[in-house]
Structures are given as C-alpha cells and as structure tokens.
Design a protein around this motif. Sequence first.
Motif, mmCIF file in Angstrom:
data_model
loop_
_atom_site.group_PDB
_atom_site.id
_atom_site.type_symbol
_atom_site.label_atom_id
_atom_site.label_comp_id
_atom_site.label_asym_id
_atom_site.label_seq_id
_atom_site.Cartn_x
_atom_site.Cartn_y
_atom_site.Cartn_z
ATOM 1 N N THR A 31 -2.626 8.682 2.197
ATOM 2 C CA THR A 31 -3.894 7.969 2.040
ATOM 3 C C THR A 31 -3.863 6.756 1.125
ATOM 4 O O THR A 31 -4.792 5.952 1.161
ATOM 5 C CB THR A 31 -4.953 8.939 1.479
ATOM 6 N N ASN A 328 -3.474 4.209 7.531
ATOM 7 C CA ASN A 328 -4.139 5.226 8.347
ATOM 8 C C ASN A 328 -4.140 4.890 9.841
ATOM 9 O O ASN A 328 -5.040 5.291 10.569
ATOM 10 C CB ASN A 328 -5.575 5.451 7.856
ATOM 11 N N GLN A 380 -8.571 13.102 3.277
ATOM 12 C CA GLN A 380 -9.532 12.382 2.427
ATOM 13 C C GLN A 380 -10.293 13.337 1.507
ATOM 14 O O GLN A 380 -10.966 12.897 0.571
ATOM 15 C CB GLN A 380 -10.541 11.616 3.293
#
Length: 427
Positions: A31, A328, A380
């Motif tokens: 991330t 991503n 996330q």
Amino acid sequence: MSKYNAVDQMNQVHTFADLVQPDRVHTSLYTDPAIFEAEMDKIFSSTWVWVAHASELPDVGSYKNTYIGRQPVIVVRDRKQKVHVLLNRCRHRAATVCEGRKGKANSFVCPYHGWSYSLDGDLRGIPFPESYGNHIEKDKLGLVSLRVEEYAGMIFASFKNDIEPLVDYLGPAKKWMDLFMKQGGGYPIKVADAHRFRFLGNWKIQLENTTDAYHFPLIHKSFLSSVDQQTARMLDFVNGPGYVEDLGNGHSVMVMIPELIDLEENLDAPIPDRFTELAQQLRNEGYSDVEVRRIVRAVGGCGFNLNIFPNIACSMAFFRVLQPISVNETEIHHMALTMDGGPAIANQARLRLHEHFQGPMGFGTPDDAEAWERVQKGAQAGKDLWIMLNRGLAGEKLTASGRVSDVSAETGMRAAYQQWKKLMTSS
C-alpha cells in the motif's frame, strides 16, 4: 532516476529490512507509494528482468514493445541476428520512437523531429543538422542500450552493466526452465499473442499467486466443476505428493503433478480421456504413435509452475508476465505456448485449454483477479498489520538447491520476499 534521494535511501534501508520477517511481511508492502517508487529503482532497474521469448523476434527487424518496471523498452533483433533492448526514448526531446506492440522495422524514427536510429540503437540521421554546428556528437546519442542475455530462449535485460551473469542469477531455476521448454512436443516453442488485463492491486500480490496451491481448490471451484472427473482428480493436488521449492534469488517452483515434470518421460502412460479424440485425429493425419503421445502430452502442459523473480511465471502451459503500473494497479500478460510448425489441431486444442482457464471468458483468471483485488482492498484496513506467510514452515527442509516443503506451503512467497529484502536493502 529515483524519486527519492540518497539520504532517503539510507533512512529507508533499515525500514525495508524490518518489513520482511522470516514468516510474514508488513502490509505496507502492498500500500505504500514510497515503497513502490523504491521498488522501481532497487528491483526493476537493478536486476535481470524478463522481456521476451526468442520466438517473438523471428526475423531481422522483428521488435516487441514492453516495459521494465515503468520504463518503456524496445526488444529488437538487428541485422546480425543480435537481440538488443533499447530505451524507447529519442535522445533529442524524449518522444517514443516506436509505438506498435510488435512488428518489423528497418529503423526507428522519432515522429517529432525525425531523428533516426538503426536497429542496434545507433543514431543515424538528424534532419537539418547545420544549426547544431559542432555541438552534437552523434556517436554518443544513440538509444540507451541495456545489457541483454538469453537462456533457453528466454530473453532478459538489466540496466546494470556489472550485474552477475544471467546463468548465475537463474541458478537451479535453469533445470526447470529446460523442462518447461519441452512444451513443443518435438517442435520449437512459439509464443502466441498475449491476453492483457489489469487488476487493482499491487504487483507482489500476483507474484505470490503462481506458487500458491493453497487457494486452488477453494477459489477455483467453478473451474473444477467444469472439467471431467479424470481431470478434476488430477488437479486435486493439495493433499498429493507435490511440493514447493525455493530455488534461490527469489525463484521458486511448485510441483503439482510430479508425473508430468518431464514431458518426454512416461510416454507409454495412458492418454487421458479428454485427449482421446485429439489423439485419433492426429493418427488420421499420419502421425506415428510416438509422435501422437509426445504432442498430446505437450498440449496438456507440464505439471509445475515456475516463478522467476521479479516478473515472469512459467505456468503449466503459458507465460504469465506482470507489469507494475502503480502501487495499487498491475497489468498481466498471459501468453499461451504453441508448437511452431506443429499440427494445427494440436495448437487449437492448446488455445482452447488456455481460454478455458486464463482467457477473458475463462473460469480461472476472473476468480484470481477478484481475490487479488480483495487483498488490496483489505490491506487498507489497519495501520500495523502483517501478511502471514508461515504455511509449511514447520515441515520445510533444506535441499541441494534450496528449501522445500509441501505443495500448499508458502515457501515460494518467502523466497520472493527474501530476495525483495536483499535488493531493497542493497547499497
């Protein structure tokens, strides 16, 4: 060039080391945009990266456009049959000099100001050169050329001129590459056009998938329900005698069907029911019994998946190539392998099998892509969570070529992340 400076690198080395533990990796590897930017330099610009198979460049002037990380490159065969990998960027004002995905060319010409380059990248012509006077050195302004080496028809390139030889980098993986290249059934291998798609997830999520047998009977239930009982039994390998092996330098192999490791062995084995019609058609076309058995075994593919770090998987009967787009988003290229000069009905059968699982209307790829996107979405959640990679660790054993555990172990993932750690912490 890097988007982070030398001081940033020094501060991050310790952080990178802490993010990869023997049995887990930190979720930020999926991330964190800063980690992704570092990977483009520390991994994709610093190691061997797969760019093409030799069959994609059959003639003088044959080229293929691809990427190393996010840098566009041209893979091309010159007039002396040598393969070059060139940055797709004019040395004048940076416009790309080749836009087709693949094709044939006599030279590369920038469409903006007409600078022209030979197939080996040398600068050949500059329109209206008088205005430059003596302030241009043509011999120093060719397209940037990368180091290129080839093994078993697989072409790799690197931005580092002083990198270790490719054969050393591949190490024990060479044995499995040689076995994988027996896909031709007595004919040369030819790579078919790529099926391309993108998923909303980090590139390492897909990297993990190639040697992840644990998910297969769970996520691919729809695929398993679509095949005959004999094939379903063959693919019920999670509790079988297969294994996963760490081959060093981030490479790994997952052996799912041990009796299909070497497609040239056991040719006397019964032909699977799903191929009896194909076998008879080949006999009707005049192929001998031995030829029929070799071709049919090749159509079915080998019994293992091979991961070559960081971007290419040799998976049963196709190549899977990953291209990082952003932290991503990842683009995947699936490329079926056919028999160059082989019987058309056999190549058609191979393509139908490929479409059944990997194709855009197939069963396997949509399920995998859904899972990959869910991993990215779930990553996330939480600020200090870890991805568990400890499956099979208790039974892992040392071998002459690496570490090995049961077929559903996460040994291949641990291997990849140790190489990630090595490269990301190197000076």
